[in-house]
Design a protein around this motif. Structure first.
Motif, PDB file in Angstrom:
ATOM      1  N   ILE A 109       0.995  -1.344  -0.051  1.00 24.45           N
ATOM      2  CA  ILE A 109       0.165   0.003  -0.051  1.00 24.45           C
ATOM      3  C   ILE A 109       0.686   1.187   0.010  1.00 24.45           C
ATOM      4  CG2 ILE A 109      -1.593   1.250   1.377  1.00 24.45           C
ATOM      5  CD1 ILE A 109      -2.947  -1.309   2.205  1.00 24.45           C
ATOM      6  N   HIS A 110       1.910   1.070   1.019  1.00 21.77           N
ATOM      7  CA  HIS A 110       2.975   2.338   0.931  1.00 21.77           C
ATOM      8  C   HIS A 110       3.544   2.761  -0.387  1.00 21.77           C
ATOM      9  CE1 HIS A 110       5.349   5.308   2.745  1.00 21.77           C
ATOM     10  NE2 HIS A 110       6.423   4.889   2.182  1.00 21.77           N
ATOM     11  N   ILE A 111       4.061   1.668  -1.005  1.00 20.89           N
ATOM     12  CA  ILE A 111       4.728   1.682  -2.265  1.00 20.89           C
ATOM     13  C   ILE A 111       3.585   2.128  -3.533  1.00 20.89           C
ATOM     14  CG2 ILE A 111       6.372   0.589  -3.984  1.00 20.89           C
ATOM     15  CD1 ILE A 111       7.453  -1.176  -1.695  1.00 20.89           C
ATOM     16  N   VAL A 112       2.568   1.757  -3.451  1.00 21.75           N
ATOM     17  CA  VAL A 112       1.699   1.919  -4.506  1.00 21.75           C
ATOM     18  C   VAL A 112       1.291   3.549  -4.451  1.00 21.75           C
ATOM     19  CG1 VAL A 112      -0.221   1.437  -5.912  1.00 21.75           C
ATOM     20  CG2 VAL A 112       1.307  -0.229  -5.003  1.00 21.75           C
ATOM     21  N   ARG A 113       1.164   3.794  -3.243  1.00 21.55           N
ATOM     22  CA  ARG A 113       0.746   5.207  -3.134  1.00 21.55           C
ATOM     23  C   ARG A 113       2.032   5.994  -3.417  1.00 21.55           C
ATOM     24  NH1 ARG A 113      -2.727   4.637   2.754  1.00 21.55           N
ATOM     25  NH2 ARG A 113      -4.458   3.912   1.961  1.00 21.55           N
ATOM     26  N   ALA A 114       3.145   5.666  -3.047  1.00 28.16           N
ATOM     27  CA  ALA A 114       4.229   6.886  -3.530  1.00 28.16           C
ATOM     28  C   ALA A 114       4.430   6.738  -4.871  1.00 28.16           C
ATOM     29  CB  ALA A 114       5.570   5.978  -2.711  1.00 28.16           C
ATOM     30  N   THR A 115       3.827   5.809  -5.907  1.00 33.00           N
ATOM     31  CA  THR A 115       3.994   6.147  -7.337  1.00 33.00           C
ATOM     32  C   THR A 115       3.078   7.193  -7.731  1.00 33.00           C
ATOM     33  OG1 THR A 115       2.246   4.266  -7.717  1.00 33.00           O
ATOM     34  CG2 THR A 115       4.554   3.606  -7.399  1.00 33.00           C
ATOM     35  N   GLY A 116       2.081   7.556  -6.858  1.00 32.22           N
ATOM     36  CA  GLY A 116       1.191   8.582  -7.481  1.00 32.22           C
ATOM     37  C   GLY A 116      -0.056   7.920  -8.200  1.00 32.22           C
ATOM     38  N   ALA A 117      -0.154   6.601  -7.711  1.00 31.15           N
ATOM     39  CA  ALA A 117      -1.294   5.781  -8.675  1.00 31.15           C
ATOM     40  C   ALA A 117      -2.655   6.315  -8.405  1.00 31.15           C
ATOM     41  CB  ALA A 117      -1.259   4.295  -8.000  1.00 31.15           C
TER      42      ALA A 117
END
Length: 231
Positions: A109-117
């Motif tokens: 969740i943290h990584i995907v949000r960091a992509t600007g998804a």
């Protein structure tokens, strides 16, 4: 309008640099096809988690990806990861698949949000939120990357049929900005370690939306299939 650079958290940028060390750099094919002065939608094959990871690590143009809302939602992410990653890609069975999914979910969740998804609420009235956020990104000059394959409907030996909701962005972009949005076919080749970008198809307001939607879908699917076969 100029295309905006992607802004990421410094820790996320550092993580990407570390992860790249474990992969050979991918060969980029078709960079000459990309216009840099207008935002665009890059439409890519999926390959499970592989293509999204390769795009994030090696695609040279900044973008915001579309992702299913499950993957960024607490309480849903673990279930999604178990069914679509732990069991299918890691080949784990219960209870191991569940344990793996529960452990991975918070970091995912943290990584995907960091992509600007941008979360995609498929099959729900909340899809309007997806389109609104995507249109805001386009207005700011941001590119989008979309993986529209529907695994329940095969199209060719290399890709599945596309869900076409994303093509509404062409119509909305023209209505709100006057710009005719380009859609680029992108093929990730796992065996050859390459990323191929085809010539874009440009949304045309001169046709009915139904006709234009089918035209864009057919072009993108056929282009990706041809790139896969080396044609």
């Amino acid at each position: 309008m100029s295309v905006q650079k992607k802004s990421s958290h410094p820790l996320f940028k550092s993580l990407k640099r570390v992860v790249r060390l474990f992969f050979r750099r991918r060969t980029l094919i078709g960079a000459e096809n990309v216009r840099r002065d207008l935002p665009a939608v890059f439409v890519c094959n999926h390959l499970g988690s592989y293509a999204p990871i390769m795009m994030e690590l090696f695609f040279p143009y900044p973008f915001r990806p579309w992702v299913t809302y499950h993957i960024v939602t607490k309480g849903k992410c673990a279930d999604y990861l178990e069914a679509h990653f732990a069991q299918t890609e890691l080949k784990l069975r219960r209870p191991f698949s569940r344990w793996a999914a529960v452990i991975i979910a918070p970091l995912c969740i943290h990584i995907v949000r960091a992509t600007g998804a941008i979360p995609v609420y498929g099959g729900s009235l909340r899809i309007t939120r997806t389109l609104e956020e995507s249109l805001d990104a386009i207005k700011k000059g941001e590119n989008l990357v979309i993986f529209p394959e529907n695994e329940e409907k095969p199209f060719s030996p290399v890709i599945d049929d596309f869900d076409v909701g994303f093509i509404h962005l062409g119509k909305l972009s023209y209505q709100k900005t006057g710009n005719r949005l380009p859609f680029y076919p992108v093929f990730i080749n796992k065996q050859k370690r390459s990323i191929s970008i085809g010539c874009p198809i440009i949304y045309s307001p001169a046709r009915s939306f139904h006709v234009e939607r089918q035209r864009i879908k057919a072009y993108l699917q056929e282009s990706i299939s041809k790139m896969a076969s080396g044609r």
